[in-house]
Design an enzyme around this catalytic site. Structure first.
Site, PDB file in Angstrom:
ATOM      1  N   TYR A  74       0.822  -1.218   0.000  1.00 48.62           N
ATOM      2  CA  TYR A  74       0.000   0.000   0.000  1.00 48.62           C
ATOM      3  C   TYR A  74       0.856   1.269   0.000  1.00 48.62           C
ATOM      4  CZ  TYR A  74      -3.850  -3.060   1.082  1.00 48.62           C
ATOM      5  OH  TYR A  74      -4.777  -4.063   1.024  1.00 48.62           O
ATOM      6  N   LYS A 127       3.609 -15.369   2.346  1.00 50.74           N
ATOM      7  CA  LYS A 127       3.830 -16.048   1.063  1.00 50.74           C
ATOM      8  C   LYS A 127       5.334 -16.236   0.933  1.00 50.74           C
ATOM      9  CE  LYS A 127       2.243 -17.640  -2.921  1.00 50.74           C
ATOM     10  NZ  LYS A 127       1.574 -18.976  -2.971  1.00 50.74           N
ATOM     11  N   ASP A 174      -2.381 -18.547   0.286  1.00 55.73           N
ATOM     12  CA  ASP A 174      -3.294 -19.243  -0.626  1.00 55.73           C
ATOM     13  C   ASP A 174      -3.979 -20.410   0.077  1.00 55.73           C
ATOM     14  OD1 ASP A 174      -0.646 -20.120  -0.562  1.00 55.73           O
ATOM     15  OD2 ASP A 174      -0.767 -21.130  -2.490  1.00 55.73           O
ATOM     16  N   ASP A 217     -11.913  -9.638   4.810  1.00 58.22           N
ATOM     17  CA  ASP A 217     -13.185  -9.620   4.079  1.00 58.22           C
ATOM     18  C   ASP A 217     -13.753 -11.030   3.929  1.00 58.22           C
ATOM     19  OD1 ASP A 217     -13.254  -6.901   3.852  1.00 58.22           O
ATOM     20  OD2 ASP A 217     -13.573  -6.885   1.687  1.00 58.22           O
TER      21      ASP A 217
END
Ligand code: ATP
Ligand code: MG
Length: 354
Positions: free
Chosen positions: A143, A188, A221, A249
């Site tokens: 971000y 990750k 994932d 979310d």
């Protein structure tokens, strides 16, 4: 006589359903203050569209000053179609106050009570009894890195520093000690350098400072998949900014209504900012329809994390659980109560507990 302690609580009602859900939470906090012998000094300040309408500024300077001086800050919601296309956007107020308060950790708990599990899009037996909390890092990652765009390429720089990872890691482990003692760190690390660093730092802080907590690492994932298959396995989920955005979310829909869910954003020191995860819900604003539970649970998180009032927080949470179990709910959960009546039902339950 219990010792009376005074706390300054800033309320930022904001826009849409914000003022209604904040009013309900304020009534609950008043009752809690009475029972425990505290004195809560409330002050209300402008933010978002309400700030634009009154002063032209979505974050008036006096709002920032009040928040920085407070013991805890409770926000309703900002935004709405009314301010679309205007010179200033209500959301600027929210981004501005998060920055001014130095908030680096966003916490989103999810509990699925057996009585509401049937409202989940997942099978009842998969979600009933889920009790987890996400710690999302807020200041680093993709971000805030340099963004490059030419005609033929684009890039987003992802940066994390060791201190940024350390502080959220400590916050997550501390919370795990008060819960079931398990942290799942999500990264990750098979692809990203920032994730390899993340995993190293989390592993070191665990070994040096929190060996009694159970730590597991998961790739984002497979985590997205496991959260749907076996959400009950998780206690504290610790992750960086973008993975946390996405997983929060995903998790928010498991419970059945967006109106139920609270959040907290915490800084190094100073007050945190507490708010329901839902937005301003302009479609139901001003009609006594909004579910106040997400805001009332956010107020409980404020008592726990900013004021250090654990018993008081637990007592609100127990009252909410009792009311939901009794089916006393707003329309989003199939009930017949309005915002005010739903808040009063929770107050009655607090009185019944004490
Ligand atoms: P924002 O851009 O402000 O985040 P949004 O459109 O993303 O807004 P919400 O404002 O959260 O999302 O509203 C999404 C849907 O959920 C709407 O239909 C709204 O009425 C409903 N909703 C949101 N909050 C509540 C609540 N507290 N009680 C009941 N329904 C709610
Ligand atoms: Mg939204």
């Amino acid at each position: 006589m219990p010792k009376t302690q005074t706390y300054d609580i800033v309320l930022l009602p904001g826009d849409g359903v914000g003022p209604e859900v904040i009013a309900a939470a304020k009534d609950v906090l008043r009752v809690i203050a009475d029972f425990y012998g505290h004195s809560f000094d409330f002050s209300e300040h402008l933010i978002g569209g309400a700030g634009i309408d009154a002063t032209g500024d979505p974050l008036p300077p006096e709002t920032t000053a009040a928040c920085l001086a407070a013991d805890g800050v409770l926000l309703g919601a900002v935004g709405g179609p009314k301010w679309d296309g205007g010179a200033r956007r209500p959301e600027e107020g929210l981004l501005g106050i998060r920055k001014a308060m130095g908030l680096f950790a966003n916490l989103r708990p999810l509990q699925v009570s057996p009585v509401l599990a049937h409202r989940s899009p997942l099978k009842k037996e998969i979600v009933e009894g889920v009790d987890l909390i996400v710690f999302r890092e807020l200041t680093g990652g993709v971000y805030f890195g340099e963004k490059v765009r030419t005609d033929t390429m684009a890039s987003d720089l992802c940066i994390y520093t060791v201190p940024e990872i350390e502080r959220i890691t400590r916050a997550a482990f501390k919370t795990a000690l008060q819960r079931r003692g398990k942290v799942t760190s999500v990264d990750k690390a098979n692809v990203m350098a920032t994730s390899k660093l993340w995993r190293e730092v989390v592993t070191r802080i665990h070994a040096e400072e929190f060996p009694q907590v159970q730590l597991e690492h998961a790739l984002v994932d497979s985590m997205a998949m496991h959260l749907i298959r076996k959400p009950r396995d998780y206690d504290v989920i610790l992750t960086e900014n973008m993975f946390g955005d996405i997983l929060s979310d995903e998790i928010s829909v498991l419970g059945g209504s967006i109106g139920l869910l609270p959040s907290a954003s915490l800084g190094e020191s100073g007050p945190g900012l507490f708010e329901p995860i839902h937005g301003s819900a302009p479609d139901i604003a001003g009609q006594d329809l909004a579910n106040p539970v997400g805001t009332i649970l956010s107020a409980a998180m404020m008592l726990r994390h900013s004021l250090g009032l654990e018993d008081e927080a637990s007592s609100i949470e127990a009252a909410v659980a009792a009311v939901l179990a009794a089916g006393a709910t707003t329309a989003d959960l199939g009930g017949a109560l309005g915002t005010r009546a739903a808040g009063e039902a929770i107050i009655d339950a607090i009185r019944a507990i004490h």
